[in-house]
Design an enzyme around this catalytic site. Structure first.
Site, PDB file in Angstrom:
ATOM      1  N   ALA A 245      53.067  50.498  34.692  1.00  0.00           N
ATOM      2  CA  ALA A 245      52.133  51.070  35.683  1.00  0.00           C
ATOM      3  C   ALA A 245      51.431  52.343  35.201  1.00  0.00           C
ATOM      4  CB  ALA A 245      52.810  51.330  37.030  1.00  0.00           C
ATOM      5  N   ASP A 248      47.947  51.645  35.456  1.00  0.00           N
ATOM      6  CA  ASP A 248      47.504  51.628  36.857  1.00  0.00           C
ATOM      7  C   ASP A 248      47.317  53.056  37.371  1.00  0.00           C
ATOM      8  OD1 ASP A 248      47.701  48.838  36.820  1.00  0.00           O
ATOM      9  OD2 ASP A 248      49.815  48.909  37.410  1.00  0.00           O
TER      10      ASP A 248
HETATM   11  O1  RIB Z   1      50.741  47.138  35.617  1.00  0.00           O
HETATM   12  C1  RIB Z   1      52.086  47.002  35.978  1.00  0.00           C
HETATM   13  C2  RIB Z   1      52.256  45.845  36.919  1.00  0.00           C
HETATM   14  O2  RIB Z   1      51.943  44.648  36.245  1.00  0.00           O
HETATM   15  C3  RIB Z   1      53.653  45.643  37.443  1.00  0.00           C
HETATM   16  O3  RIB Z   1      53.901  46.395  38.595  1.00  0.00           O
HETATM   17  C4  RIB Z   1      53.741  44.136  37.634  1.00  0.00           C
HETATM   18  O4  RIB Z   1      53.859  43.746  38.957  1.00  0.00           O
HETATM   19  C5  RIB Z   1      52.488  43.571  36.982  1.00  0.00           C
HETATM   20  O5  RIB Z   1      51.528  43.224  37.910  1.00  0.00           O
END
Ligand code: RIB
Length: 312
Positions: A245, A248
């Site tokens: 993550a 993200d």
């Molecule tokens: O980017 C990380 C995410 O990738 C994780 O949380 C997992 O669920 C996948 O989607």
């Protein structure tokens, strides 16, 4: 007024095992800790944007199981508006994740309910139209991603696509992207070139989209656009425990920084947004898990200031 970010994307329940090393194909490795953590690239980026200070809406789908209940609650806890989150019959999305002692991971996703998000409705369009930035990834069906991007373009919302997991993309989608966010592997796949140095990857991607942000892990991030602007920033030096993550966290914070600066394409604005996003990604990598590791605004600011204060 705070930035407004809409995310159309996935939510998964992450089943996470830590082990001293990752297994080779066909090999069994004894791990140690096991945890379940709300995740999914879409939900993670929604939580990241909300913790970074944005008003954030999430459009997605969970199953009618306990995992779905838990993921919905996790988004609500983070302050994300979930009026666009459907509950559908069947299992929620699940990600199997192994993390090694070097903080590297592998991830396998079973999409479950995410795979039912094939169509969007008028409420979703209104949500996207009200946002400064629409954040998209590739863990929900492509027709929904393309539909959301079309509406964003028509209604004046900036489209940021994080092309993860890596895939070759149709021209119809690439033509709607304002900012593409990719790591080096994703960059090579999207551009259809062998992996290469960042300048080579950026040049290849600028033939497809007008602006590119290339994440470089512990080396930081690079930006290039069709006006000739190129910016590279180093990452904070940290002790990583889990990189899940981190991308993200980076993308969510980038969207917030971008929205707060009014999409300004000046060198100073791009440098500021990239540094702040790198601080978010690095802060995430200092903690285990996906959504549980995403930093809030004070944590991003603290690592940002400690790293870049005094830098030109
Ligand atoms: O980017 C990380 C995410 O990738 C994780 O949380 C997992 O669920 C996948 O989607």
């Amino acid at each position: 007024m705070s930035a407004r970010v809409a995310v159309v994307g996935s939510s998964n329940l992450d089943l996470v095992v830590t082990a001293s090393r990752l297994p080779a194909p066909g090999e069994t490795v004894l791990g140690d800790n096991f945890r379940t953590v709300p995740g999914g690239k879409g939900a993670n980026q929604a939580v990241a944007a909300a913790r970074a200070g944005a008003a954030c809406d999430f459009v997605g789908a969970v199953g009618d199981d306990d995992f779905g209940t838990r993921m919905r609650a996790s988004l609500v806890d983070a302050g994300v508006d979930v009026r666009g989150l459907r509950t559908v019959a069947g299992p929620s999305g699940v990600a199997l994740i192994a993390v090694d002692a070097n903080a590297e991971n592998f991830i396998v996703v079973a999409p479950g309910a995410n795979g039912t998000l094939t169509e969007l409705d008028a409420d979703d369009r209104a949500t996207i139209a009200a946002a400064d930035v629409l954040l998209l990834q590739l863990e929900v069906p492509l027709p929904a991603v393309i539909r959301a991007a079309h509406w964003a373009r028509a209604d004046g919302t900036t489209v940021v696509l994080n092309a993860a997991p890596a895939a070759t993309l149709p021209t119809e989608l690439l033509d709607l992207v304002d900012v593409l966010v990719v790591n080096e592997h994703e960059a090579a796949v999207v551009a259809g070139v062998p992996s290469g140095d960042p300048p080579v990857l950026l040049d290849a991607l600028l033939k497809l989209v007008p602006r590119v942000v290339l994440t470089l892990g512990a080396r930081g991030a690079a930006y290039a656009d069709r006006h000739g602007l190129r910016v590279t920033v180093p990452a904070p030096r940290i002790e990583a425990v889990d990189t899940t993550a981190a991308g993200d966290a980076f993308t969510g914070a980038l969207a917030v920084g971008w929205a707060e600066r009014g999409d300004a394409g000046s060198e100073d604005a791009v440098t500021a947004s990239l540094r702040w996003a790198c601080a978010a990604g690095a802060a995430c990598a200092q903690r285990p898990g996906a959504s549980t590791a995403l930093p809030d605004r004070p944590a991003i600011d603290a690592l940002h200031d400690a790293t870049y204060r005094g830098a030109p």
